[in-house]
Design a protein around this motif. Sequence first.
Motif, short mmCIF file in Angstrom:
data_model
loop_
_atom_site.label_atom_id
_atom_site.label_comp_id
_atom_site.label_asym_id
_atom_site.label_seq_id
_atom_site.Cartn_x
_atom_site.Cartn_y
_atom_site.Cartn_z
N SER A 1 29.06 67.07 58.26
CA SER A 1 29.85 67.59 59.53
C SER A 1 29.89 66.84 60.70
O SER A 1 30.63 67.05 61.65
CB SER A 1 29.29 69.09 59.78
N GLN A 2 28.74 65.93 60.76
CA GLN A 2 28.76 64.85 61.94
C GLN A 2 28.22 63.52 61.63
O GLN A 2 27.64 63.59 60.41
CB GLN A 2 28.24 65.44 63.20
N ARG B 1 34.90 58.51 59.04
CA ARG B 1 35.38 59.95 59.38
C ARG B 1 36.67 60.22 58.40
O ARG B 1 37.31 59.21 57.96
CB ARG B 1 36.08 59.72 60.73
N GLN C 1 36.75 67.33 61.33
CA GLN C 1 35.48 68.04 61.14
C GLN C 1 34.57 67.56 60.16
O GLN C 1 33.42 68.02 60.02
CB GLN C 1 35.72 69.43 60.48
N TRP D 1 32.85 63.98 57.87
CA TRP D 1 32.50 62.51 57.65
C TRP D 1 31.99 62.31 56.33
O TRP D 1 31.64 63.23 55.83
CB TRP D 1 31.50 62.15 58.75
#
Length: 458
Positions: free
Chosen positions: A318-319, A428, A432, A434
């Motif tokens: 998510s990041q 990415r 939202q 990665w």
Amino acid sequence: MAAVLFTLPLPVAIVDLETTGGHFENDRITEIAILRFHEGCISRHQWLINPQQPISEFITQLTGISNEMVQDKPVFTDIAAELLPLLRGHLLVAHNSRFDYTFLRHAFAHCQINFAAPTLDTVPFSRKLYPQYFKHNLDSIIERFAIKIDAAKRHRAMCDVIALAEFLQYSLKEKTISVWMTHWQTLIKPGFLPSWLQSELLQQLYSLPDCAGLILWQPNPQEKGKIRLVERAFTDMCTLLQHKKTVKEWLLTRSVDFIPSISTLHAVWLQGYYLLHHGYSCTDAKDAPAKWYTVTFVPNFHGQLQARIVHLREGILSQPPFGLFVHPRAAKRALAEWARQYDLCPAVLDITPQSLGHNEPCPKQAAGLCDGSCRQDAATRKHNKLVLEYAPLLPVCDWGKWHHLQLTEIDAVTGNNVIIEAQAGCIRLDEQHWYFHPLLPKLLKQRLKKPTNINFIC
């Protein structure tokens, strides 16, 4: 020789090209000749081709092909449909086959046609059969075997094809068939596809290109589709299917889909995209790469964010992660330096030396650089804010100061391009999501060695 070659699982095409030069991406084909061995029959095929670029005087003197000779000849696109069935699904035999094979792949790619084939290079084949000789270029072979050719036509494609065929014929007479075929079989790259594959699947696999991308297939209707990242689709699949352990999985497979990519880095992005949006399961194309580690921050019972070193596994995130390391020890050293640089409390982060007692002051406090108030509840909010602010600046391997990149991948043959955003060794997929794959750190580091078409964000 035709009878011997008829025993092979594929027809054989002895090939020679003439070109405007030796640069695979910038130069073009001027002549093609093929001597084809198919179902016991032999046929000749040859074309002069307009390269759509000037032929230098040097090349004209070498090959005898001038600008005037090709100005009214077809361009490669005009003959591609006629040429492809004479090469696809064949064993390509050439003297220094990498040259001819690469030019053919690129020429078909310019026409938006996938092309790949198994090849045999007759230079190492000559070395295997005649190790007593030092030189194995075509001129030396012609002289050694007294092959009769028109000297004025040397370096014309069909003349060189016939000379090479004569050499193969002479060598077959001098050596036993078993010796000749043993060396022949061992030098075929990457090898033949196994005969137990479904006929429809065989045709599809022989139609693959030798570029990076994704192989998509479904072993049986009860399983969800599988995805495999390949750096050279045809070569990788030939190599994979020669292993006995693949028989069970591929025996019932009837078809595959191939998703081409501009580069291996783009292929990894595509794999993440298909895993996220299409529910495929992933199989590794290579042995499992090295493990990678990152840092995560979790709150303790006081709500203070503390650092934890964790294994970074392949998958959707998510990041982007906080830092990327090849070993936990490297992560520990980086955390200590990062905390010092941004004036963060090592005690709150829980990165003080293990030998330090629970109630003992941290090194900063012991040195009189801190009054210990950072451990108090009132400082938690400030501490957490600073941790999250500076966490993206944890180091990424040994890449220097850059954490966030935007890379433009360009296909040198077609000119197609794609932009990929990378941060902390991940790429990415959308706003939202990665994706991390263990190959990414290596691919990104290689890319940074040639920093063209890279936008360094931070």
